[in-house]
Enzyme design. Sequence first.
Site, PDB file in Angstrom:
ATOM      1  N   LYS A   1     -15.161 -11.780   1.802  1.00 41.51           N
ATOM      2  CA  LYS A   1     -14.444 -12.885   1.071  1.00 41.51           C
ATOM      3  C   LYS A   1     -15.109 -14.087   0.393  1.00 41.51           C
ATOM      4  CE  LYS A   1     -10.417 -13.331   1.595  1.00 41.51           C
ATOM      5  NZ  LYS A   1      -9.485 -12.938   0.898  1.00 41.51           N
TER       6      LYS A   1
ATOM      7  N   ARG B   1       0.671  -1.458   0.070  1.00 41.43           N
ATOM      8  CA  ARG B   1      -0.028   0.095   0.002  1.00 41.43           C
ATOM      9  C   ARG B   1       0.993   1.468   0.042  1.00 41.43           C
ATOM     10  NH1 ARG B   1      -3.479  -2.589   3.520  1.00 41.43           N
ATOM     11  NH2 ARG B   1      -2.230  -1.656   5.355  1.00 41.43           N
TER      12      ARG B   1
ATOM     13  N   GLY C   1      -7.539 -22.292   5.525  1.00 38.57           N
ATOM     14  CA  GLY C   1      -8.121 -22.486   6.948  1.00 38.57           C
ATOM     15  C   GLY C   1      -7.405 -21.334   7.665  1.00 38.57           C
ATOM     16  N   LEU C   2      -7.563 -21.210   8.917  1.00 36.55           N
ATOM     17  CA  LEU C   2      -6.831 -20.151   9.964  1.00 36.55           C
ATOM     18  C   LEU C   2      -5.346 -20.697   9.782  1.00 36.55           C
ATOM     19  CD1 LEU C   2      -7.306 -17.873  12.054  1.00 36.55           C
ATOM     20  CD2 LEU C   2      -7.738 -19.720  13.749  1.00 36.55           C
ATOM     21  N   VAL C   3      -4.591 -19.565   9.608  1.00 37.94           N
ATOM     22  CA  VAL C   3      -3.210 -19.922   8.995  1.00 37.94           C
ATOM     23  C   VAL C   3      -2.264 -19.577  10.305  1.00 37.94           C
ATOM     24  CG1 VAL C   3      -1.252 -19.166   7.788  1.00 37.94           C
ATOM     25  CG2 VAL C   3      -3.384 -18.821   6.744  1.00 37.94           C
TER      26      VAL C   3
ATOM     27  N   TYR D   1     -16.216  -9.036   7.015  1.00 39.02           N
ATOM     28  CA  TYR D   1     -15.106  -9.908   6.388  1.00 39.02           C
ATOM     29  C   TYR D   1     -15.619 -11.097   5.815  1.00 39.02           C
ATOM     30  CZ  TYR D   1     -11.007 -12.010   6.174  1.00 39.02           C
ATOM     31  OH  TYR D   1      -9.829 -13.068   5.714  1.00 39.02           O
TER      32      TYR D   1
ATOM     33  N   VAL E   1      -3.463 -11.815  -3.018  1.00 36.87           N
ATOM     34  CA  VAL E   1      -3.602 -11.982  -1.764  1.00 36.87           C
ATOM     35  C   VAL E   1      -4.107 -10.871  -0.731  1.00 36.87           C
ATOM     36  CG1 VAL E   1      -2.127 -12.768   0.470  1.00 36.87           C
ATOM     37  CG2 VAL E   1      -1.296 -13.411  -2.080  1.00 36.87           C
TER      38      VAL E   1
END
Length: 338
Positions: A173, A38, A199-201, A169, A85
């Site tokens: 997504k 950004r 999944g939850l990373v 969110y 991403v």
Amino acid sequence: MESKNKCKVCVTGGAGYIGSALVHSLLQNGYTVHATLRNLGDESKVGLLRGFPYAEERLHLFEADIYKPQEFEEAIQGCVYVFHVATPIYHTSGYKYNDKIEATISAIKKIADVCIQSRTVRRLIYTASVVAASPLKDDGSGYKTTMDESCWTPFYISVPYSNDFVKEYTEAKTRAEQEILKIGEDKANELEVVTLSCGLVGGGGHLPYTTSSVMLLISQVINNETQYQMLRYLEELMGKIPIVHIKDVCRAHIFCIETPMVNGRFLCSSSYITSVEIAKYYLENYPQFHLNQEYLEGPKKDIKWGSRKLEDVGFSYKHDAKTILDDCIEYAKRSGNI
């Protein structure tokens, strides 16, 4: 496929948890990487990426913001594969978008359009989230028996522990993934599209601070009620909690460009466990942490993980639930959260 040394790839959101790990892995694997941030004036993020091995020879940084999606054009030019991403976590007002959902969908459409117009991009890989693949039944009567790629999150069902932030969110997504898959199904576009619903990373990372997904996974250890509520929201939404190691996430992304004929939707998680199982693992293996009794009590659900699609095309996970949780503890210690 072109030799890796010649192949240019683009990673949007290159300074985030997944983005930075993916940039690191791609450089290690011989790719030339265009990464977007950004703000190129943010020395901590720029310095982190420039410090990676092979960055001097093969990493090019570009400034681009999801809220100004036309800015991604320059970074995508000349690339063969694009990893999208980047995702807005908090809504930025002052733009033409009313909310995070609009901004997320608008960006994905623009990035897909730039890929199509480029004439060089063969495949677009979207880093999706399992929050889009809830096995809750549309009529609100409970869960389907398995969770797999056919599951889509219903928006109008009340989920315990939810709040405006996670609801927005989740919808962003979900709608963005549906949008990008639609674009991929249109044969006129000549763009292959893959969505990796991660999944939850957990596990280690390159960032100097503990990331939000790791904070959820250690929320019981550090007794953080806000993070624990989000972990429970995920469990209520998904039936259990799909988790995956950051290294497997990077390997899966690279697998999706190196494997011919891969397209469509893939769930990416190596384990599907309950918050109680996570708490019990910490209790047994890290007795120095004092866990609240409430973490050790919870509902038992019979729902099964039904996705083998990624493994069926040849991918294999290298990190199990224990490794993920152990590495989360190590990462949090390094970052000073434990």
